[in-house]
Design a protein around this motif. Structure first.
Motif, PDB file in Angstrom:
ATOM      1  N   MET A  60       0.815  -1.211   0.000  1.00 46.78           N
ATOM      2  CA  MET A  60       0.000   0.000   0.000  1.00 46.78           C
ATOM      3  C   MET A  60       0.850   1.263   0.000  1.00 46.78           C
ATOM      4  SD  MET A  60      -3.211   0.919   0.002  1.00 46.78           S
ATOM      5  CE  MET A  60      -4.139  -0.447   0.660  1.00 46.78           C
ATOM      6  N   SER A  61       2.141   1.145   0.345  1.00 48.53           N
ATOM      7  CA  SER A  61       2.994   2.330   0.423  1.00 48.53           C
ATOM      8  C   SER A  61       3.177   2.998  -0.926  1.00 48.53           C
ATOM      9  CB  SER A  61       4.362   1.944   0.999  1.00 48.53           C
ATOM     10  OG  SER A  61       4.984   0.967   0.174  1.00 48.53           O
ATOM     11  N   ASP A  62       3.031   2.229  -2.026  1.00 45.92           N
ATOM     12  CA  ASP A  62       3.225   2.839  -3.336  1.00 45.92           C
ATOM     13  C   ASP A  62       2.076   3.752  -3.730  1.00 45.92           C
ATOM     14  OD1 ASP A  62       2.017   0.230  -5.594  1.00 45.92           O
ATOM     15  OD2 ASP A  62       1.410   0.774  -3.569  1.00 45.92           O
ATOM     16  N   LEU A  63       0.983   3.758  -2.942  1.00 47.96           N
ATOM     17  CA  LEU A  63      -0.123   4.664  -3.249  1.00 47.96           C
ATOM     18  C   LEU A  63       0.307   6.117  -3.191  1.00 47.96           C
ATOM     19  CD1 LEU A  63      -3.095   3.028  -1.319  1.00 47.96           C
ATOM     20  CD2 LEU A  63      -2.899   3.304  -3.783  1.00 47.96           C
ATOM     21  N   LEU A  64       1.292   6.394  -2.341  1.00 49.51           N
ATOM     22  CA  LEU A  64       1.722   7.781  -2.159  1.00 49.51           C
ATOM     23  C   LEU A  64       2.300   8.351  -3.438  1.00 49.51           C
ATOM     24  CD1 LEU A  64       1.990  10.040  -0.092  1.00 49.51           C
ATOM     25  CD2 LEU A  64       4.268   9.162   0.475  1.00 49.51           C
ATOM     26  N   THR A  65       2.899   7.514  -4.269  1.00 45.53           N
ATOM     27  CA  THR A  65       3.551   8.006  -5.469  1.00 45.53           C
ATOM     28  C   THR A  65       2.812   7.659  -6.749  1.00 45.53           C
ATOM     29  OG1 THR A  65       4.898   6.001  -5.536  1.00 45.53           O
ATOM     30  CG2 THR A  65       5.847   7.907  -4.403  1.00 45.53           C
ATOM     31  N   THR A  66       2.048   6.572  -6.771  1.00 37.95           N
ATOM     32  CA  THR A  66       1.441   6.139  -8.030  1.00 37.95           C
ATOM     33  C   THR A  66      -0.028   6.502  -8.185  1.00 37.95           C
ATOM     34  OG1 THR A  66       0.913   3.977  -7.085  1.00 37.95           O
ATOM     35  CG2 THR A  66       3.042   4.192  -8.205  1.00 37.95           C
ATOM     36  N   THR A  67      -0.804   6.521  -7.108  1.00 37.76           N
ATOM     37  CA  THR A  67      -2.233   6.778  -7.247  1.00 37.76           C
ATOM     38  C   THR A  67      -2.756   7.892  -6.346  1.00 37.76           C
ATOM     39  OG1 THR A  67      -2.832   5.108  -5.605  1.00 37.76           O
ATOM     40  CG2 THR A  67      -2.682   4.386  -7.896  1.00 37.76           C
ATOM     41  N   ALA A  68      -1.869   8.631  -5.713  1.00 38.79           N
ATOM     42  CA  ALA A  68      -2.334   9.724  -4.848  1.00 38.79           C
ATOM     43  C   ALA A  68      -3.150  10.741  -5.640  1.00 38.79           C
ATOM     44  CB  ALA A  68      -1.139  10.406  -4.182  1.00 38.79           C
ATOM     45  N   LEU A  69      -2.701  11.048  -6.865  1.00 41.50           N
ATOM     46  CA  LEU A  69      -3.433  12.006  -7.695  1.00 41.50           C
ATOM     47  C   LEU A  69      -4.810  11.454  -8.055  1.00 41.50           C
ATOM     48  CD1 LEU A  69      -3.508  14.668  -9.202  1.00 41.50           C
ATOM     49  CD2 LEU A  69      -2.422  13.531 -11.152  1.00 41.50           C
ATOM     50  N   SER A  70      -4.880  10.153  -8.373  1.00 38.17           N
ATOM     51  CA  SER A  70      -6.170   9.543  -8.695  1.00 38.17           C
ATOM     52  C   SER A  70      -7.129   9.622  -7.507  1.00 38.17           C
ATOM     53  CB  SER A  70      -5.973   8.081  -9.106  1.00 38.17           C
ATOM     54  OG  SER A  70      -5.185   7.986 -10.263  1.00 38.17           O
ATOM     55  N   LEU A  71      -6.605   9.332  -6.320  1.00 39.34           N
ATOM     56  CA  LEU A  71      -7.433   9.412  -5.114  1.00 39.34           C
ATOM     57  C   LEU A  71      -7.935  10.831  -4.886  1.00 39.34           C
ATOM     58  CD1 LEU A  71      -5.298   7.179  -2.728  1.00 39.34           C
ATOM     59  CD2 LEU A  71      -7.543   6.615  -3.653  1.00 39.34           C
ATOM     60  N   LEU A  72      -7.051  11.804  -5.122  1.00 38.45           N
ATOM     61  CA  LEU A  72      -7.411  13.210  -4.929  1.00 38.45           C
ATOM     62  C   LEU A  72      -8.520  13.614  -5.895  1.00 38.45           C
ATOM     63  CD1 LEU A  72      -6.378  15.566  -3.120  1.00 38.45           C
ATOM     64  CD2 LEU A  72      -4.996  16.291  -5.065  1.00 38.45           C
TER      65      LEU A  72
END
Length: 322
Positions: free
Chosen positions: A1-13
């Protein structure tokens, strides 16, 4: 889940911002939209439920504060709802933990979310119909009739059922409970019902969020984008609400919830596509037929920004806005 910070943070936002707009436009609870969206983005169902509940605890507090200041909540009614919902909402995470573990647990949560989304879609459509009928026969919020007295046992059971569903899935605090209240207290104005629902939703969601944090914790890489994106989206949606046809948006939400629920239940994609096409084509026709049965035009006219100086204006019946 740590890769969410770099790969999908924009998608989540972006997703949280868009869901926030829908919440601002319709007043609908975000769990029915946000939790499935997180799962589709690759967040495990257990983490999606936990993080959505924590972010909802922040967002709902803002709306409830506004209604509290305006004096609209029915506090006795809210108290009975809270008495029923808080214990069952808190039990949700522990029930999930007791039922299964690992991949089986994630599948159980997806199944529960799918069933709850279909129930939510059905009750949301029912809410649209009830509001149309109420506007048609009563002509607005203030009917001059006294409110029905609080019914403790049915209200308690509504809270307990809604709390359990929220504790299991994060879905239901702003939709299922609201429809049940409309059915149980038809004389109460929509504004007062919304205020009551928002006030009781705070301890409900906080209780569910605490139990999920205890059981599974939170992922800051998911939670922060939900809060950062959701709050401005909700604000913008509220500002745009008067410009957009509420009826069209709400019918669209019913379709999205239905198709998402079917997907969560692992219905084959080709069947989901066919059902979606059928709803897209037949849905407006069926709704138009329902309106016609009540003496309304089958399809309400779209709102116009400003009348021309050469065209006369005419008042719009309250029932034509539904």
């Amino acid at each position: 889940m740590s890769d969410l910070l770099t790969t999908t943070a924009l998608s989540l936002l972006v997703v949280s911002f868009l869901v926030g707009i829908v919440i601002g436009l319709t007043g609908m609870g975000g769990g029915a939209l946000m939790t499935p969206a997180l799962i589709l983005l690759g967040v495990p169902p257990s983490a999606a439920v936990a993080n959505d509940l924590v972010s909802a605890a922040f967002n709902k507090s803002v709306g409830a504060a506004v209604h509290w200041k305006g004096g609209s909540p029915h506090l006795k009614l809210a108290a009975w709802l809270i008495a029923g919902s808080v214990p069952t909402a808190f039990a949700g995470a522990f029930i999930i933990k007791a039922v299964a573990a690992g991949e089986a647990q994630e599948q159980f949560i997806k199944l529960a979310i799918g069933v709850t989304l279909l129930i939510t879609a059905s009750t949301y459509a029912l809410r649209m119909y009830l509001q149309m009928v109420k506007n048609l026969h009563e002509g607005g919020e203030h009917t001059g009739r006294p409110e029905s007295p609080v019914k403790p046992l049915p209200t308690f059971l509504i809270g307990a059922t809604g709390g359990l569903l929220v504790g299991l899935t994060s879905v239901g605090s702003g939709s299922l409970i609201m429809v049940a209240l409309v059915l149980l207290y038809p004389r109460m104005s929509p504004r007062r019902l919304v205020g009551t629902d928002l006030v009781q939703a705070i301890p409900l969601v906080v209780s569910a969020a605490i139990s999920h944090v205890i059981v599974s914790g939170v992922d800051w890489a998911v939670l922060i984008p939900l809060i950062v994106g959701g709050m401005p989206g909700t604000f913008l949606g509220a500002k745009l609400a008067s410009w957009v046809s509420q009826s069209v948006i709400r019918r669209g939400i019913v379709m999205v919830l239905s198709l998402t629920g079917l997907s969560m239940l692992q219905v084959p994609p080709e069947w989901v596509g066919m059902i979606g096409a059928g709803m897209l084509i037949l849905g407006p026709v069926i709704w138009g037929g329902v309106r016609k049965l009540h003496g309304l035009a089958p399809f309400e006219s779209l709102p116009v920004a400003a009348p021309s100086h050469d065209e006369p204006t005419s008042p719009t019946r309250p029932s034509e806005r539904t």
